[in-house]
Design an enzyme around this catalytic site. Structure first.
Site, PDB file in Angstrom:
ATOM      1  N   HIS A   1      -1.033 -31.501   0.491  1.00 49.08           N
ATOM      2  CA  HIS A   1      -0.798 -32.564   1.463  1.00 49.08           C
ATOM      3  C   HIS A   1      -0.755 -31.993   2.879  1.00 49.08           C
ATOM      4  O   HIS A   1      -1.427 -32.482   3.794  1.00 49.08           O
ATOM      5  CB  HIS A   1       0.538 -33.263   1.168  1.00 49.08           C
ATOM      6  CG  HIS A   1       0.557 -34.077  -0.079  1.00 49.08           C
ATOM      7  ND1 HIS A   1       0.647 -33.508  -1.333  1.00 49.08           N
ATOM      8  CD2 HIS A   1       0.520 -35.415  -0.271  1.00 49.08           C
ATOM      9  CE1 HIS A   1       0.657 -34.461  -2.247  1.00 49.08           C
ATOM     10  NE2 HIS A   1       0.579 -35.632  -1.632  1.00 49.08           N
TER      11      HIS A   1
ATOM     12  N   HIS B   1       8.380 -30.658  -3.162  1.00 47.85           N
ATOM     13  CA  HIS B   1       7.884 -29.314  -2.874  1.00 47.85           C
ATOM     14  C   HIS B   1       9.049 -28.453  -2.416  1.00 47.85           C
ATOM     15  O   HIS B   1      10.017 -28.949  -1.829  1.00 47.85           O
ATOM     16  CB  HIS B   1       6.816 -29.330  -1.773  1.00 47.85           C
ATOM     17  CG  HIS B   1       5.422 -29.559  -2.265  1.00 47.85           C
ATOM     18  ND1 HIS B   1       4.757 -28.650  -3.074  1.00 47.85           N
ATOM     19  CD2 HIS B   1       4.564 -30.588  -2.061  1.00 47.85           C
ATOM     20  CE1 HIS B   1       3.545 -29.113  -3.343  1.00 47.85           C
ATOM     21  NE2 HIS B   1       3.408 -30.288  -2.745  1.00 47.85           N
TER      22      HIS B   1
ATOM     23  N   ASP C   1       6.379 -23.869  -0.202  1.00 43.67           N
ATOM     24  CA  ASP C   1       5.117 -24.581  -0.432  1.00 43.67           C
ATOM     25  C   ASP C   1       4.604 -25.202   0.856  1.00 43.67           C
ATOM     26  O   ASP C   1       3.397 -25.171   1.140  1.00 43.67           O
ATOM     27  CB  ASP C   1       5.320 -25.686  -1.471  1.00 43.67           C
ATOM     28  CG  ASP C   1       5.906 -25.183  -2.770  1.00 43.67           C
ATOM     29  OD1 ASP C   1       5.679 -24.008  -3.093  1.00 43.67           O
ATOM     30  OD2 ASP C   1       6.595 -25.962  -3.449  1.00 43.67           O
TER      31      ASP C   1
END
Length: 295
Positions: free
Chosen positions: A215, A255, A259
């Site tokens: 993302h 996350h 990350d």
């Protein structure tokens, strides 16, 4: 006697050009002197403190340079002040190195039976409690995040198919492939308290790789392409939405902090690699208009 005196004088001044050493005996002595100085660890090279072998063309090679003293022995207080003033950022990093060395070697490691410690989870505890007690808000934010992911994807594909600029697409392909390799190689445990939603992307609570955040990386790739095209308002909008996305991912425990941090770095890294790929292909393509075809 005069010849011996001349040779002795020239060998006693090893940092001057020895243009008169033409016989093999003196050349061998000169090389031996240089090797002796190098072996004694004199590693500081000064452009005024060197020896060239005679002849200038054939026999000297790399042995014509002699290292003198270690670099730090030339430092002065003025040099230190200059570094602190004009190179303050590496100085801050040096302090950070020392600080985190102390932290690393004194910190107790998390035992295998305990969940990983994540500072981002600690910072977003209030948000996590709100989303946990208000599922409808969690679903709404998940849906908005999915719209944002769709915006990223649309822009990246548009830049390639409509505008004929494949760099962002190449970058995304590199990034997601590398993410898949790393995500499969080290499969992190799902964070405790994960708040999934059917409106999130990937749709539903299906399995996904934690490391690293696609993302975040995808948003960075799109933002960098916007900046290249001087679409400043769009780029800033994507950056703000990316930060909000990262906060939401921490709040839902979707996350780990690492990350997200690596996701930001990965976006810059793979955009740079895609740029180098394009530059290399331009040199080899006979028809530059075929660049947009990824040929």
């Amino acid at each position: 006697m005069a010849s011996a005196a001349t040779a002795t004088t020239q060998l006693s001044s090893p940092f001057r050009r020895s243009s008169k050493l033409n016989n093999n005996s003196n050349n061998n002595n000169d090389k031996a002197l240089i090797r002796d100085r190098v072996m004694r660890g004199k590693s500081r090279y000064n452009k005024d403190d060197h020896v060239h072998n005679g002849g200038g063309g054939g026999g000297g090679g790399g042995e014509g340079l002699c290292w003198k003293r270690p670099s730090f022995m030339y430092w002065t207080l003025e040099d230190v002040v200059h570094v602190a003033k004009y190179h303050w950022m590496p100085c801050v990093f040096a302090v950070g190195l020392l600080f985190f060395m102390a932290v690393e070697y004194t910190l107790q490691m998390v035992p295998p039976s305990s969940p990983p410690f994540d500072l981002g989870f600690v910072a977003t505890r209030p948000l996590h409690r709100v989303l946990e007690s208000w599922p409808e808000l969690n679903t709404l934010l998940a849906a908005l995040n999915t719209v944002f992911v769709g915006m990223q994807t649309t822009y990246i594909v548009w830049a390639w198919l409509i505008e004929g600029r494949p760099r962002a697409t190449i970058s995304a392909l590199f990034m997601f492939t590398c993410r898949g390799i790393l995500g499969y190689s080290t499969q992190l445990p799902l964070p405790q308290g994960f708040l999934g939603s059917g409106a999130d992307f990937p749709v539903g609570n299906v399995s996904f790789f934690l490391f690293f955040s696609g993302h975040v990386a995808g948003s960075v790739i799109a933002s960098l392409d916007m900046r290249r095209m001087q679409r400043w308002n769009m780029a800033w909008l994507f950056d703000v939405l990316n930060v909000l996305q990262a906060i939401r991912l921490l709040g839902t425990r979707g996350h780990y902090t690492i990350d997200l941090a690596v996701g930001f770095g990965a976006g810059y890294l793979f955009d740079s690699l895609a740029g180098k790929y394009e530059k290399n292909k331009r040199r080899t393509l006979s028809n530059p208009h075929k660049e947009a075809l990824l040929i």
